[in-house]
Design an enzyme around this catalytic site. Sequence first.
Site, PDB file in Angstrom:
ATOM      1  CG  ASP A   3      43.689  55.218  55.983  1.00 46.91           C
ATOM      2  OD1 ASP A   3      43.151  54.106  56.109  1.00 46.91           O
ATOM      3  OD2 ASP A   3      43.579  56.131  56.830  1.00 46.91           O
ATOM      4  CG  HIS A 143      48.850  56.458  54.953  1.00 47.79           C
ATOM      5  ND1 HIS A 143      49.326  56.387  56.244  1.00 47.79           N
ATOM      6  CD2 HIS A 143      47.694  57.161  55.005  1.00 47.79           C
ATOM      7  CE1 HIS A 143      48.496  57.031  57.050  1.00 47.79           C
ATOM      8  NE2 HIS A 143      47.502  57.510  56.329  1.00 47.79           N
TER       9      HIS A 143
END
Length: 175
Positions: A3, A143
């Site tokens: 993400d 991430h």
Amino acid sequence: TFDDGPIPEVTPWALDLLKAFDVKATFFCVGDNVRKYPDIYKEILQRGHQVGNHTFNHLQGWKNTPRYFLDNTQYAKSFIQSTLFRPPHGHMIFPQPLLLKQAGYKIVMWDVVTRDYSRWVSPERVFDNVKRYVRDGSIIVFHDSLKAERNLRYALPKAIEWLIAEGYRFGLIGE
């Protein structure tokens, strides 16, 4: 899955690591980052990875009206060619999921959050979170962001090695 990217400081490193292990992943991209770094976005696709929409401005659903949240996601769609969607922080309020589905999105969450973005979590703990919580069919979220960089650089290679050694296979969403 990843993400928050793409960003030049982290995403190319993650792509090279994934290539070294012959692993494909899904990158839930922030539209503004794709706008700023279109070459990195193109590289994600050229390397055979999958992309998803993570809103244009990394909006949290519960802090925004349903209409604004959808409009922001639709604006991100002009940069991110995907019907996959993941809400930032996993937060949405009614009727945001319904509006997104009506707009043609498939909402993809996760079941293993590594917490790689937290400055309060050590790199070793991030790796331990993968080992402790992964199950058959799990969707793990890392991430590709500056916040996560220190933890990601330690935990991601170790997690991939461990998952392979444990017999897990990697796949794209919907495979």
